[in-house]
Motif scaffolding. Structure first.
Motif, PDB file in Angstrom:
ATOM      1  N   ILE A 197       3.574  10.870  -5.277  1.00  0.00           N
ATOM      2  CA  ILE A 197       3.294  12.227  -5.713  1.00  0.00           C
ATOM      3  C   ILE A 197       1.929  12.647  -5.190  1.00  0.00           C
ATOM      4  O   ILE A 197       0.927  11.964  -5.396  1.00  0.00           O
ATOM      5  CB  ILE A 197       3.307  12.329  -7.252  1.00  0.00           C
ATOM      6  N   GLY A 198       1.885  13.757  -4.494  1.00  0.00           N
ATOM      7  CA  GLY A 198       0.652  14.297  -3.945  1.00  0.00           C
ATOM      8  C   GLY A 198       0.902  15.692  -3.423  1.00  0.00           C
ATOM      9  O   GLY A 198       1.944  16.307  -3.720  1.00  0.00           O
ATOM     10  N   PRO A 199      -0.029  16.245  -2.636  1.00  0.00           N
ATOM     11  CA  PRO A 199       0.208  17.566  -2.038  1.00  0.00           C
ATOM     12  C   PRO A 199       1.497  17.626  -1.224  1.00  0.00           C
ATOM     13  O   PRO A 199       2.153  18.664  -1.169  1.00  0.00           O
ATOM     14  CB  PRO A 199      -1.026  17.765  -1.144  1.00  0.00           C
ATOM     15  N   THR A 200       1.877  16.505  -0.603  1.00  0.00           N
ATOM     16  CA  THR A 200       3.136  16.424   0.148  1.00  0.00           C
ATOM     17  C   THR A 200       3.946  15.245  -0.403  1.00  0.00           C
ATOM     18  O   THR A 200       3.918  14.130   0.150  1.00  0.00           O
ATOM     19  CB  THR A 200       2.873  16.230   1.653  1.00  0.00           C
ATOM     20  N   PRO A 201       4.655  15.440  -1.506  1.00  0.00           N
ATOM     21  CA  PRO A 201       5.353  14.314  -2.132  1.00  0.00           C
ATOM     22  C   PRO A 201       6.543  13.847  -1.296  1.00  0.00           C
ATOM     23  O   PRO A 201       7.112  14.611  -0.503  1.00  0.00           O
ATOM     24  CB  PRO A 201       5.818  14.902  -3.471  1.00  0.00           C
ATOM     25  N   TYR A 202       6.916  12.598  -1.493  1.00  0.00           N
ATOM     26  CA  TYR A 202       8.075  12.055  -0.777  1.00  0.00           C
ATOM     27  C   TYR A 202       8.580  10.826  -1.526  1.00  0.00           C
ATOM     28  O   TYR A 202       7.906  10.298  -2.421  1.00  0.00           O
ATOM     29  CB  TYR A 202       7.720  11.703   0.667  1.00  0.00           C
ATOM     30  N   ARG A 203       9.765  10.365  -1.131  1.00  0.00           N
ATOM     31  CA  ARG A 203      10.384   9.172  -1.706  1.00  0.00           C
ATOM     32  C   ARG A 203      10.835   8.264  -0.570  1.00  0.00           C
ATOM     33  O   ARG A 203      11.212   8.739   0.511  1.00  0.00           O
ATOM     34  CB  ARG A 203      11.568   9.529  -2.602  1.00  0.00           C
ATOM     35  N   LEU A 204      10.782   6.951  -0.832  1.00  0.00           N
ATOM     36  CA  LEU A 204      11.171   5.966   0.171  1.00  0.00           C
ATOM     37  C   LEU A 204      12.088   4.925  -0.462  1.00  0.00           C
ATOM     38  O   LEU A 204      11.871   4.488  -1.593  1.00  0.00           O
ATOM     39  CB  LEU A 204       9.942   5.253   0.747  1.00  0.00           C
ATOM     40  N   THR A 205      13.105   4.519   0.298  1.00  0.00           N
ATOM     41  CA  THR A 205      13.880   3.349  -0.090  1.00  0.00           C
ATOM     42  C   THR A 205      13.132   2.097   0.369  1.00  0.00           C
ATOM     43  O   THR A 205      12.150   2.180   1.115  1.00  0.00           O
ATOM     44  CB  THR A 205      15.271   3.381   0.546  1.00  0.00           C
ATOM     45  N   LEU A 206      13.624   0.948  -0.045  1.00  0.00           N
ATOM     46  CA  LEU A 206      12.974  -0.293   0.350  1.00  0.00           C
ATOM     47  C   LEU A 206      13.067  -0.498   1.863  1.00  0.00           C
ATOM     48  O   LEU A 206      12.094  -0.930   2.508  1.00  0.00           O
ATOM     49  CB  LEU A 206      13.595  -1.476  -0.388  1.00  0.00           C
ATOM     50  N   ASP A 207      14.203  -0.161   2.452  1.00  0.00           N
ATOM     51  CA  ASP A 207      14.343  -0.310   3.906  1.00  0.00           C
ATOM     52  C   ASP A 207      13.388   0.619   4.645  1.00  0.00           C
ATOM     53  O   ASP A 207      12.784   0.228   5.658  1.00  0.00           O
ATOM     54  CB  ASP A 207      15.791  -0.016   4.323  1.00  0.00           C
ATOM     55  N   GLN A 208      13.232   1.830   4.165  1.00  0.00           N
ATOM     56  CA  GLN A 208      12.299   2.760   4.799  1.00  0.00           C
ATOM     57  C   GLN A 208      10.862   2.264   4.664  1.00  0.00           C
ATOM     58  O   GLN A 208      10.047   2.405   5.585  1.00  0.00           O
ATOM     59  CB  GLN A 208      12.440   4.157   4.176  1.00  0.00           C
ATOM     60  N   LEU A 209      10.541   1.685   3.536  1.00  0.00           N
ATOM     61  CA  LEU A 209       9.190   1.157   3.321  1.00  0.00           C
ATOM     62  C   LEU A 209       8.920  -0.012   4.267  1.00  0.00           C
ATOM     63  O   LEU A 209       7.811  -0.138   4.811  1.00  0.00           O
ATOM     64  CB  LEU A 209       9.055   0.717   1.861  1.00  0.00           C
ATOM     65  N   ARG A 210       9.921  -0.822   4.510  1.00  0.00           N
ATOM     66  CA  ARG A 210       9.749  -1.971   5.402  1.00  0.00           C
ATOM     67  C   ARG A 210       9.585  -1.547   6.859  1.00  0.00           C
ATOM     68  O   ARG A 210       9.027  -2.306   7.659  1.00  0.00           O
ATOM     69  CB  ARG A 210      10.945  -2.919   5.260  1.00  0.00           C
ATOM     70  N   ARG A 211      10.081  -0.373   7.203  1.00  0.00           N
ATOM     71  CA  ARG A 211       9.959   0.081   8.589  1.00  0.00           C
ATOM     72  C   ARG A 211       8.593   0.711   8.881  1.00  0.00           C
ATOM     73  O   ARG A 211       8.279   0.988  10.042  1.00  0.00           O
ATOM     74  CB  ARG A 211      11.080   1.074   8.905  1.00  0.00           C
ATOM     75  N   LEU A 212       7.784   0.932   7.842  1.00  0.00           N
ATOM     76  CA  LEU A 212       6.438   1.456   8.048  1.00  0.00           C
ATOM     77  C   LEU A 212       5.533   0.350   8.586  1.00  0.00           C
ATOM     78  O   LEU A 212       5.844  -0.852   8.455  1.00  0.00           O
ATOM     79  CB  LEU A 212       5.873   1.998   6.734  1.00  0.00           C
ATOM     80  N   PRO A 213       4.399   0.694   9.217  1.00  0.00           N
ATOM     81  CA  PRO A 213       3.475  -0.337   9.710  1.00  0.00           C
ATOM     82  C   PRO A 213       3.052  -1.291   8.594  1.00  0.00           C
ATOM     83  O   PRO A 213       2.642  -0.868   7.512  1.00  0.00           O
ATOM     84  CB  PRO A 213       2.286   0.485  10.229  1.00  0.00           C
ATOM     85  N   GLN A 214       3.167  -2.585   8.878  1.00  0.00           N
ATOM     86  CA  GLN A 214       2.876  -3.625   7.892  1.00  0.00           C
ATOM     87  C   GLN A 214       1.523  -4.285   8.204  1.00  0.00           C
ATOM     88  O   GLN A 214       1.143  -4.423   9.372  1.00  0.00           O
ATOM     89  CB  GLN A 214       3.970  -4.688   7.878  1.00  0.00           C
TER      90      GLN A 214
END
Length: 403
Positions: A280-297
């Motif tokens: 939650i922020g100025p540009t809120p969004y939601r992520l699944t676990l798979d989407q979170l894993r595809r982000l830079p680690q």
């Protein structure tokens, strides 16, 4: 005329005859204060032990304040708490528990050296003496409660109706205040008996010297044994000697201790199947676990340190909190509120200041030691941050909110 005994005979006094004791009227015994003939119940021994005890309480008090304000920061200090050194909380809380255990031994020995004075007669010899005894009673009561409630806390046993954290924190101020008051009242006597030569030469025979040294050596040995058999829960090079501590740094799911399991937190398989991360922020969004894993680690090596005294260095991998907040449009210097999936708990909702939120080592961790987090370690995602109490390394994170 009184008849005289015949010559040559000796006169013997007649035995005194006591009247028979009436039934139902027991004789009243004479009350006397107890007498103590044991050695080393003297001011020199008490002062020698008191030096160590005072140092232990001072370390416990300072490290306890650090722990309390890291765990429960006042609003004005939330953004001022430092994220460096990364091992800071591990060190201070390890010292807090270690010196607290040593203080139990020292407190028992100290009470042994002075307990005959508790039976001094008459109990009060004036206003000043009454105030002195009142301060001693306050000191003994607060010190005993402080160390023994702390001892039960590290084994997570709470056989009392009051909240431990608030009571332990308040008692710390009472105990340190009563120590300072006691030092002020007894300053002259403490000064006289501080060094090797005591002013009370009549009270302290030279023959007591070897016994006093033996008592102090025995006390030091007991503290050493307790320290060596418990410090391994935080100082892992000595973990093989960790025999008396309630936690072993290698025992637990994925080789790491756990205080609160997924079952205890009410985490169900159904809730984990439907898991989403909401930011939650100025540009809120939601992520699944798979989407979170595809982000830079990012991989970091950080300790997790618990208030009960145990701590372990581990390798964590996940997404930087700063990257997640930036994607939500968070302004620079924003704080963070983290919400856990657990239904209830004192730390279900946690806040962190900007220094933690912007630190590149603060992660929403997905892996521990190269493996996916287990349910007990916060699957699917948990917080890991430097210089942070373990209770604030929130598990089962489901919501991040920009402050």
């Amino acid at each position: 005329m009184t008849p005289q005994a015949p010559r040559g005979r000796r006169r013997f006094p007649l035995p005194s005859v006591r009247p028979p004791r009436l039934a139902g009227r027991p004789s009243s015994p004479r009350v006397r204060p107890p007498s103590f003939s044991g050695r080393l119940h003297d001011a020199r021994t008490a002062t020698a032990v008191g030096r160590w005890l005072g140092a232990a309480f001072a370390v416990c008090f300072v490290t306890g304040l650090i722990s309390h304000y890291l765990q429960h920061p006042p609003p004005w200090a939330a953004d001022a708490l430092p994220a460096r050194p990364v091992w800071g909380y591990r060190l201070t809380q390890g010292l807090h528990i270690g010196t607290g255990l040593a203080a139990i031994v020292l407190l028992l020995v100290k009470l042994w050296t002075v307990y005959p004075r508790l039976f001094a007669w008459p109990p009060v010899r004036g206003v000043r003496h009454a105030l002195e005894r009142l301060s001693v009673a306050l000191l003994v009561a607060s010190a005993v409660l402080e160390v023994f409630t702390g001892l039960l806390n590290i084994v997570e046993w709470y056989p009392w109706p009051f909240g431990f954290i608030q009571t332990h924190f308040a008692l710390a101020w009472v105990a340190i205040g009563s120590i300072l008051l006691h030092l002020a009242v007894k300053a002259t006597e403490i000064r006289a008996h501080w060094g090797r030569r005591s002013a009370g030469t009549l009270e302290l025979p030279a023959a007591d010297g070897p016994d006093r040294r033996a008592l102090l050596l025995g006390t030091g040995a007991a503290i050493g044994v307790i320290t060596l058999t418990t410090v391994g829960q935080a100082f892992t090079p000595l973990k093989r000697l960790d025999l008396l501590a309630p936690r072993h740094p290698d025992l637990g799911p994925m080789g790491l201790p756990v205080n609160r399991t997924a079952a205890a937190a009410g985490i169900t398989a159904e809730a984990l199947d439907d898991w989403r991360l909401e930011v939650i922020g100025p540009t809120p969004y939601r992520l699944t676990l798979d989407q979170l894993r595809r982000l830079p680690q990012t991989s970091v090596r950080l300790p997790i340190a618990c208030v009960e005294g145990w701590s372990v260095q581990a390798r964590w991998r996940g997404v930087r909190i700063g990257d997640l907040l930036a994607r939500a449009g968070a302004p620079r210097g924003a704080g963070l509120r983290v919400t856990s999936l657990e239904a209830a708990g004192a730390y279900r909702v946690m806040e962190m200041g900007r220094d933690y939120a912007e630190d590149p080592l603060t992660l929403l961790a997905l892996e521990l030691g190269g493996e996916v987090l287990s349910a007990d370690h916060g699957y699917p995602a948990r917080i890991i941050a430097p210089n942070r109490p373990g209770v604030l390394q929130t598990k089962w994170v489901t919501r991040l909110e920009v402050l």
